[in-house]
Scaffold this motif. Structure first.
Motif, PDB file in Angstrom:
ATOM      1  N   GLN A   1      46.153  35.553  58.377  1.00  0.00           N
ATOM      2  CA  GLN A   1      45.971  35.139  56.983  1.00  0.00           C
ATOM      3  C   GLN A   1      45.094  36.143  56.227  1.00  0.00           C
ATOM      4  O   GLN A   1      44.091  36.614  56.746  1.00  0.00           O
ATOM      5  N   GLN A   2      45.494  36.440  54.995  1.00  0.00           N
ATOM      6  CA  GLN A   2      44.698  37.274  54.098  1.00  0.00           C
ATOM      7  C   GLN A   2      44.517  36.524  52.784  1.00  0.00           C
ATOM      8  O   GLN A   2      45.499  36.092  52.173  1.00  0.00           O
ATOM      9  N   ASN A   3      43.270  36.378  52.380  1.00  0.00           N
ATOM     10  CA  ASN A   3      42.951  35.785  51.089  1.00  0.00           C
ATOM     11  C   ASN A   3      42.515  36.916  50.168  1.00  0.00           C
ATOM     12  O   ASN A   3      41.456  37.495  50.359  1.00  0.00           O
ATOM     13  N   ILE A   4      43.351  37.236  49.218  1.00  0.00           N
ATOM     14  CA  ILE A   4      43.065  38.336  48.295  1.00  0.00           C
ATOM     15  C   ILE A   4      42.279  37.788  47.114  1.00  0.00           C
ATOM     16  O   ILE A   4      42.728  36.859  46.446  1.00  0.00           O
ATOM     17  N   MET A   5      41.112  38.351  46.893  1.00  0.00           N
ATOM     18  CA  MET A   5      40.218  37.901  45.830  1.00  0.00           C
ATOM     19  C   MET A   5      40.158  38.982  44.762  1.00  0.00           C
ATOM     20  O   MET A   5      39.760  40.115  45.041  1.00  0.00           O
ATOM     21  N   GLN A   6      40.591  38.623  43.545  1.00  0.00           N
ATOM     22  CA  GLN A   6      40.521  39.535  42.400  1.00  0.00           C
ATOM     23  C   GLN A   6      39.371  39.057  41.524  1.00  0.00           C
ATOM     24  O   GLN A   6      39.414  37.960  40.980  1.00  0.00           O
ATOM     25  N   THR A   7      38.327  39.886  41.387  1.00  0.00           N
ATOM     26  CA  THR A   7      37.170  39.486  40.591  1.00  0.00           C
ATOM     27  C   THR A   7      37.135  40.238  39.271  1.00  0.00           C
ATOM     28  O   THR A   7      37.628  41.366  39.163  1.00  0.00           O
ATOM     29  N   ASN A   8      36.544  39.585  38.281  1.00  0.00           N
ATOM     30  CA  ASN A   8      36.329  40.206  36.977  1.00  0.00           C
ATOM     31  C   ASN A   8      34.953  39.759  36.493  1.00  0.00           C
ATOM     32  O   ASN A   8      34.795  38.651  35.983  1.00  0.00           O
ATOM     33  N   PHE A   9      33.954  40.629  36.696  1.00  0.00           N
ATOM     34  CA  PHE A   9      32.593  40.373  36.256  1.00  0.00           C
ATOM     35  C   PHE A   9      32.228  41.433  35.224  1.00  0.00           C
ATOM     36  O   PHE A   9      32.251  42.628  35.531  1.00  0.00           O
ATOM     37  N   TYR A  10      31.915  40.997  34.019  1.00  0.00           N
ATOM     38  CA  TYR A  10      31.539  41.906  32.927  1.00  0.00           C
ATOM     39  C   TYR A  10      32.609  42.974  32.701  1.00  0.00           C
ATOM     40  O   TYR A  10      32.317  44.156  32.571  1.00  0.00           O
ATOM     41  N   ASN A  11      33.856  42.554  32.712  1.00  0.00           N
ATOM     42  CA  ASN A  11      35.018  43.428  32.498  1.00  0.00           C
ATOM     43  C   ASN A  11      35.166  44.517  33.559  1.00  0.00           C
ATOM     44  O   ASN A  11      35.840  45.515  33.333  1.00  0.00           O
ATOM     45  N   LYS A  12      34.572  44.312  34.712  1.00  0.00           N
ATOM     46  CA  LYS A  12      34.749  45.218  35.855  1.00  0.00           C
ATOM     47  C   LYS A  12      35.545  44.458  36.903  1.00  0.00           C
ATOM     48  O   LYS A  12      35.073  43.473  37.467  1.00  0.00           O
ATOM     49  N   LYS A  13      36.766  44.949  37.132  1.00  0.00           N
ATOM     50  CA  LYS A  13      37.675  44.275  38.052  1.00  0.00           C
ATOM     51  C   LYS A  13      37.628  44.945  39.421  1.00  0.00           C
ATOM     52  O   LYS A  13      37.560  46.166  39.522  1.00  0.00           O
ATOM     53  N   LYS A  14      37.698  44.103  40.440  1.00  0.00           N
ATOM     54  CA  LYS A  14      37.693  44.619  41.799  1.00  0.00           C
ATOM     55  C   LYS A  14      38.447  43.637  42.690  1.00  0.00           C
ATOM     56  O   LYS A  14      38.451  42.436  42.433  1.00  0.00           O
ATOM     57  N   ASN A  15      39.083  44.147  43.731  1.00  0.00           N
ATOM     58  CA  ASN A  15      39.831  43.328  44.684  1.00  0.00           C
ATOM     59  C   ASN A  15      39.163  43.362  46.047  1.00  0.00           C
ATOM     60  O   ASN A  15      38.652  44.405  46.478  1.00  0.00           O
ATOM     61  N   TYR A  16      39.204  42.226  46.726  1.00  0.00           N
ATOM     62  CA  TYR A  16      38.665  42.092  48.075  1.00  0.00           C
ATOM     63  C   TYR A  16      39.692  41.365  48.922  1.00  0.00           C
ATOM     64  O   TYR A  16      40.424  40.513  48.422  1.00  0.00           O
ATOM     65  N   ILE A  17      39.722  41.684  50.201  1.00  0.00           N
ATOM     66  CA  ILE A  17      40.619  40.994  51.121  1.00  0.00           C
ATOM     67  C   ILE A  17      39.774  40.295  52.181  1.00  0.00           C
ATOM     68  O   ILE A  17      39.017  40.943  52.903  1.00  0.00           O
ATOM     69  N   PHE A  18      39.911  38.978  52.230  1.00  0.00           N
ATOM     70  CA  PHE A  18      39.199  38.168  53.200  1.00  0.00           C
ATOM     71  C   PHE A  18      40.142  37.887  54.370  1.00  0.00           C
ATOM     72  O   PHE A  18      41.293  37.497  54.161  1.00  0.00           O
ATOM     73  N   THR A  19      39.638  38.107  55.578  1.00  0.00           N
ATOM     74  CA  THR A  19      40.433  37.921  56.788  1.00  0.00           C
ATOM     75  C   THR A  19      39.652  37.086  57.799  1.00  0.00           C
ATOM     76  O   THR A  19      38.514  36.686  57.534  1.00  0.00           O
ATOM     77  N   ASP A  20      40.247  36.894  58.956  1.00  0.00           N
ATOM     78  CA  ASP A  20      39.627  36.103  60.009  1.00  0.00           C
ATOM     79  C   ASP A  20      38.245  36.622  60.401  1.00  0.00           C
ATOM     80  O   ASP A  20      37.357  35.847  60.721  1.00  0.00           O
ATOM     81  N   ASP A  21      38.053  37.921  60.372  1.00  0.00           N
ATOM     82  CA  ASP A  21      36.759  38.485  60.753  1.00  0.00           C
ATOM     83  C   ASP A  21      35.948  39.018  59.562  1.00  0.00           C
ATOM     84  O   ASP A  21      34.893  39.603  59.734  1.00  0.00           O
ATOM     85  N   TYR A  22      36.441  38.799  58.341  1.00  0.00           N
ATOM     86  CA  TYR A  22      35.721  39.248  57.150  1.00  0.00           C
ATOM     87  C   TYR A  22      36.014  38.271  56.017  1.00  0.00           C
ATOM     88  O   TYR A  22      36.941  38.455  55.244  1.00  0.00           O
ATOM     89  N   PHE A  23      35.233  37.193  55.952  1.00  0.00           N
ATOM     90  CA  PHE A  23      35.540  36.132  54.989  1.00  0.00           C
ATOM     91  C   PHE A  23      34.386  35.849  54.027  1.00  0.00           C
ATOM     92  O   PHE A  23      34.340  34.803  53.397  1.00  0.00           O
ATOM     93  N   GLN A  24      33.486  36.825  53.889  1.00  0.00           N
ATOM     94  CA  GLN A  24      32.391  36.675  52.944  1.00  0.00           C
ATOM     95  C   GLN A  24      32.072  38.033  52.335  1.00  0.00           C
ATOM     96  O   GLN A  24      32.025  39.024  53.048  1.00  0.00           O
ATOM     97  N   GLU A  25      31.883  38.041  51.024  1.00  0.00           N
ATOM     98  CA  GLU A  25      31.586  39.296  50.318  1.00  0.00           C
ATOM     99  C   GLU A  25      30.379  39.081  49.419  1.00  0.00           C
ATOM    100  O   GLU A  25      30.336  38.131  48.637  1.00  0.00           O
ATOM    101  N   SER A  26      29.399  39.966  49.546  1.00  0.00           N
ATOM    102  CA  SER A  26      28.253  39.976  48.647  1.00  0.00           C
ATOM    103  C   SER A  26      28.445  41.085  47.640  1.00  0.00           C
ATOM    104  O   SER A  26      28.706  42.237  47.999  1.00  0.00           O
ATOM    105  N   ILE A  27      28.349  40.726  46.366  1.00  0.00           N
ATOM    106  CA  ILE A  27      28.640  41.657  45.300  1.00  0.00           C
ATOM    107  C   ILE A  27      27.388  41.850  44.443  1.00  0.00           C
ATOM    108  O   ILE A  27      26.850  40.869  43.899  1.00  0.00           O
ATOM    109  N   LEU A  28      26.915  43.085  44.358  1.00  0.00           N
ATOM    110  CA  LEU A  28      25.788  43.422  43.476  1.00  0.00           C
ATOM    111  C   LEU A  28      26.359  43.920  42.166  1.00  0.00           C
ATOM    112  O   LEU A  28      27.232  44.777  42.143  1.00  0.00           O
ATOM    113  N   ILE A  29      25.848  43.401  41.060  1.00  0.00           N
ATOM    114  CA  ILE A  29      26.344  43.781  39.759  1.00  0.00           C
ATOM    115  C   ILE A  29      25.219  44.495  39.006  1.00  0.00           C
ATOM    116  O   ILE A  29      24.170  43.886  38.763  1.00  0.00           O
ATOM    117  N   PRO A  30      25.435  45.765  38.686  1.00  0.00           N
ATOM    118  CA  PRO A  30      24.360  46.530  38.012  1.00  0.00           C
ATOM    119  C   PRO A  30      24.081  46.047  36.604  1.00  0.00           C
ATOM    120  O   PRO A  30      24.842  45.423  35.959  1.00  0.00           O
TER     121      PRO A  30
END
Length: 168
Positions: free
Chosen positions: A139-168
């Protein structure tokens, strides 16, 4: 080619090739937007209905009828309970409530809407998403984020299901 077009092409090709090999492609899409004027985060999740139903049936050991004429309020409650356990948001090391708003069925996809209230500003956010990972190792959970008009994609998998995002 835009990121959305590229992502669509990759998912389409994966679907086509997986159809020939007899192996199903396990993917869901999440869109996470910060809406500063409303002081909240809005999340839209798109998950294949058959996968979501199977996950709920295995988790709660009962027949689920999402998207059917026989769907019950209990089915929706179990959906909400399942997602609240697996889709979590943390800010400044504190968990924020992810509120389930509604769901709809479109073709064979369940679309769910969530919000996280009282977010005046984002500096650091951690998103935890392990939906369906207990069901399918691929399973892959694709996360498309949009924070302050900055878009980024992340892929969450069985061994990587948490992402910490620092926003400048």
């Amino acid at each position: 080619m835009s990121k959305k077009s590229l992502l669509f092409c990759v998912l389409f090709l994966a679907f086509v090739f997986s159809s020939f090999s007899g192996h199903k492609f396990y993917v869901s899409i999440y869109k996470v937007d910060f809406v500063p004027e409303k002081k909240r985060i809005e999340i839209t999740a798109r998950i294949f209905l058959d996968d979501m139903t199977l996950a709920l049936e295995k988790e709660y050991k009962t027949k689920i009828h999402l998207g059917e004429k026989t769907e019950t309020p209990q089915d929706v409650t179990l959906l909400q309970k399942y997602m609240n356990k697996r889709l979590r948001v943390f800010m400044d090391n504190a968990e924020k409530p992810v509120l389930f708003l509604s769901k709809e069925i479109e073709d064979n996809v369940v679309i769910m809407y969530f919000k996280v209230n009282d977010i005046a500003k984002i500096k650091n956010i951690t998103i935890h998403n392990n939906a369906l990972l207990e069901l399918y190792p691929d399973q892959q959970n694709i996360m498309q984020t949009n924070f302050y008009n900055k878009k980024k994609n992340y892929i969450f998998t069985d061994d990587y299901f948490q992402e910490s995002i620092l926003i400048p």
